[in-house]
Motif scaffolding. Structure first.
Motif, PDB file in Angstrom:
ATOM      1  N   SER A   1      31.108 -79.210  -7.483  1.00 41.17           N
ATOM      2  CA  SER A   1      31.646 -80.521  -7.822  1.00 41.17           C
ATOM      3  C   SER A   1      31.430 -81.478  -6.661  1.00 41.17           C
ATOM      4  CB  SER A   1      33.140 -80.403  -8.113  1.00 41.17           C
ATOM      5  OG  SER A   1      33.840 -80.103  -6.925  1.00 41.17           O
ATOM      6  N   PRO A   2      31.496 -82.799  -6.889  1.00 44.68           N
ATOM      7  CA  PRO A   2      31.320 -83.761  -5.795  1.00 44.68           C
ATOM      8  C   PRO A   2      32.357 -83.557  -4.710  1.00 44.68           C
ATOM      9  CG  PRO A   2      31.102 -84.849  -7.921  1.00 44.68           C
ATOM     10  CD  PRO A   2      31.572 -83.458  -8.195  1.00 44.68           C
ATOM     11  N   PHE A   3      33.602 -83.234  -5.113  1.00 41.89           N
ATOM     12  CA  PHE A   3      34.655 -83.028  -4.127  1.00 41.89           C
ATOM     13  C   PHE A   3      34.350 -81.841  -3.233  1.00 41.89           C
ATOM     14  CE2 PHE A   3      38.704 -83.188  -2.198  1.00 41.89           C
ATOM     15  CZ  PHE A   3      39.132 -81.873  -2.060  1.00 41.89           C
ATOM     16  N   ALA A   4      33.943 -80.736  -3.861  1.00 44.50           N
ATOM     17  CA  ALA A   4      33.626 -79.536  -3.090  1.00 44.50           C
ATOM     18  C   ALA A   4      32.447 -79.800  -2.157  1.00 44.50           C
ATOM     19  CB  ALA A   4      33.314 -78.371  -4.028  1.00 44.50           C
ATOM     20  N   ARG A   5      31.434 -80.515  -2.669  1.00 44.41           N
ATOM     21  CA  ARG A   5      30.249 -80.798  -1.839  1.00 44.41           C
ATOM     22  C   ARG A   5      30.623 -81.701  -0.678  1.00 44.41           C
ATOM     23  NH1 ARG A   5      25.029 -80.106  -1.808  1.00 44.41           N
ATOM     24  NH2 ARG A   5      25.109 -78.941  -3.777  1.00 44.41           N
ATOM     25  N   GLN A   6      31.479 -82.697  -0.922  1.00 43.03           N
ATOM     26  CA  GLN A   6      31.904 -83.592   0.143  1.00 43.03           C
ATOM     27  C   GLN A   6      32.662 -82.816   1.216  1.00 43.03           C
ATOM     28  OE1 GLN A   6      34.461 -86.754  -1.132  1.00 43.03           O
ATOM     29  NE2 GLN A   6      34.344 -87.855   0.799  1.00 43.03           N
ATOM     30  N   SER A   7      33.547 -81.904   0.776  1.00 41.76           N
ATOM     31  CA  SER A   7      34.300 -81.088   1.711  1.00 41.76           C
ATOM     32  C   SER A   7      33.355 -80.214   2.514  1.00 41.76           C
ATOM     33  CB  SER A   7      35.313 -80.216   0.958  1.00 41.76           C
ATOM     34  OG  SER A   7      36.218 -81.019   0.253  1.00 41.76           O
ATOM     35  N   ALA A   8      32.353 -79.638   1.823  1.00 37.87           N
ATOM     36  CA  ALA A   8      31.403 -78.768   2.499  1.00 37.87           C
ATOM     37  C   ALA A   8      30.608 -79.540   3.536  1.00 37.87           C
ATOM     38  CB  ALA A   8      30.471 -78.121   1.470  1.00 37.87           C
ATOM     39  N   VAL A   9      30.222 -80.771   3.210  1.00 36.71           N
ATOM     40  CA  VAL A   9      29.484 -81.597   4.163  1.00 36.71           C
ATOM     41  C   VAL A   9      30.323 -81.840   5.406  1.00 36.71           C
ATOM     42  CG1 VAL A   9      28.562 -83.906   4.568  1.00 36.71           C
ATOM     43  CG2 VAL A   9      28.039 -82.715   2.441  1.00 36.71           C
TER      44      VAL A   9
ATOM     45  N   ASP B   1      24.139 -74.864   4.968  1.00 32.31           N
ATOM     46  CA  ASP B   1      23.832 -74.127   6.200  1.00 32.31           C
ATOM     47  C   ASP B   1      22.430 -73.534   6.055  1.00 32.31           C
ATOM     48  OD1 ASP B   1      23.892 -72.790   8.587  1.00 32.31           O
ATOM     49  OD2 ASP B   1      25.320 -71.253   7.934  1.00 32.31           O
ATOM     50  N   VAL B   2      21.430 -74.399   6.104  1.00 31.41           N
ATOM     51  CA  VAL B   2      20.049 -74.028   5.776  1.00 31.41           C
ATOM     52  C   VAL B   2      19.537 -72.876   6.638  1.00 31.41           C
ATOM     53  CG1 VAL B   2      17.676 -74.845   5.609  1.00 31.41           C
ATOM     54  CG2 VAL B   2      19.572 -76.368   4.973  1.00 31.41           C
ATOM     55  N   ASP B   3      19.836 -72.896   7.924  1.00 30.22           N
ATOM     56  CA  ASP B   3      19.320 -71.879   8.839  1.00 30.22           C
ATOM     57  C   ASP B   3      20.208 -70.640   8.917  1.00 30.22           C
ATOM     58  OD1 ASP B   3      17.129 -73.462   9.533  1.00 30.22           O
ATOM     59  OD2 ASP B   3      18.317 -74.559  11.022  1.00 30.22           O
ATOM     60  N   LYS B   4      21.306 -70.655   8.165  1.00 29.05           N
ATOM     61  CA  LYS B   4      22.223 -69.511   8.108  1.00 29.05           C
ATOM     62  C   LYS B   4      22.737 -69.113   9.493  1.00 29.05           C
ATOM     63  CE  LYS B   4      20.955 -69.487   3.820  1.00 29.05           C
ATOM     64  NZ  LYS B   4      21.767 -70.252   2.836  1.00 29.05           N
ATOM     65  N   ASP B   5      22.956 -70.103  10.341  1.00 31.21           N
ATOM     66  CA  ASP B   5      23.400 -69.785  11.694  1.00 31.21           C
ATOM     67  C   ASP B   5      24.634 -70.567  12.118  1.00 31.21           C
ATOM     68  OD1 ASP B   5      22.326 -72.301  11.865  1.00 31.21           O
ATOM     69  OD2 ASP B   5      21.025 -71.874  13.584  1.00 31.21           O
TER      70      ASP B   5
END
Length: 270
Positions: free
Chosen positions: A1-9, A44-48
């Motif tokens: 969801s947009p909320f979850a994505r915003q929180s993740a960012v 977390d593209v680089d998984k680090d």
């Protein structure tokens, strides 16, 4: 969801700023918690940047609670999964594939914010840098005397549905009442009818789905519901759950046998 994505960012930006690989603990493995983890992993593209643990109170990983009623048709938890098919332990490959620690059957009971440690009911302790609360909702049960009786259920998890199905079979239940005439209540009442049990919808308000429709919509809806064989009781003021022994108190554990109303002239509903 947009909320979850915003929180993740936001969380990912925080982790990047700190520079070290951090432990993120998600409290709750429901729909929101699952989507949050998926978005965080994607970002977390680089998984680090982080490692993830998630506490799940239920005996299986995340599933689509919105489609819960369909469980009556399939009786298959995997039909509701948010990742892939469940194994015998209630897990799916997604968690191992994404290096997510999944703690099933473990409700968080304490959080030490000074030591930054989260403790589950099992005694499991997990250190954290970032704690994310995704605990969701819980089913509100009105303070009606007799709500503790066998035969009175809430409607929120697969285990709730399994308990209902087992009770109907073991007790040869012929009639059931669903208290609440909102969308979820109507879905539950239809599920009851699908179990070949006489289904009654009990609503305190004068119309069904009072937050969504008006009297005209109610009249049309009731007509459709009654054509399906369900019965509707609006303006119903439930006073107590009556036991098989006729008791109406808040402590007796006699199985439920009827609903009693405070409406003048209304009979008990078996």
């Amino acid at each position: 969801s947009p909320f979850a994505r915003q929180s993740a960012v936001h969380k990912t930006s925080q982790l990047n700023a700190e520079g070290d690989k951090k432990r993120v603990v998600v409290i709750g493995n429901g729909m929101v918690g699952q989507r949050f983890m998926e978005n965080l992993i994607d970002l977390d593209v680089d998984k680090d940047k982080c490692t993830i643990s998630t506490f799940c109170e239920e005996p299986r990983a995340a599933y689509n609670r919105v489609k819960l009623t369909s469980y009556f048709e399939t009786r298959d938890p995997s039909a509701l999964t948010m990742t892939s098919e469940f194994d015998e332990e209630g897990r799916t490959p997604w968690y191992e594939e994404n290096n997510v620690e999944l703690l099933l059957n473990d409700k968080v009971v304490s959080i030490d914010t000074e030591e930054k440690v989260i403790t589950g009911a099992s005694g499991k302790k997990v250190d954290y840098d970032v704690a994310v609360f995704a605990t969701g909702s819980y089913p509100f049960v009105p303070p009606i005397p007799g709500k503790q009786r066998p035969g009175v259920f809430v409607y929120r998890t697969i285990e709730d549905l399994e308990a209902m199905l087992a009770y109907v079979k073991e007790n040869n239940v012929q009639s059931a009442a669903v208290i609440g005439g909102g969308l979820l209540g109507l879905e539950a009442a239809k599920a009851v009818a699908d179990m070949k049990v006489e289904s009654h919808i009990i609503e305190f308000a004068p119309i069904l789905m009072c937050r969504q429709i008006d009297q005209g919509g109610h009249d049309a809806l009731v007509g459709t519901i009654e054509e399906m064989g369900l019965e509707v009781h609006c303006g119903a003021r439930t006073e107590s759950f009556v036991g098989t022994d006729g008791s109406t108190d808040a402590d007796n554990m006699s199985p439920v046998a009827a609903l009693r109303f405070s409406n003048e002239g209304w009979d008990d509903l078996p």
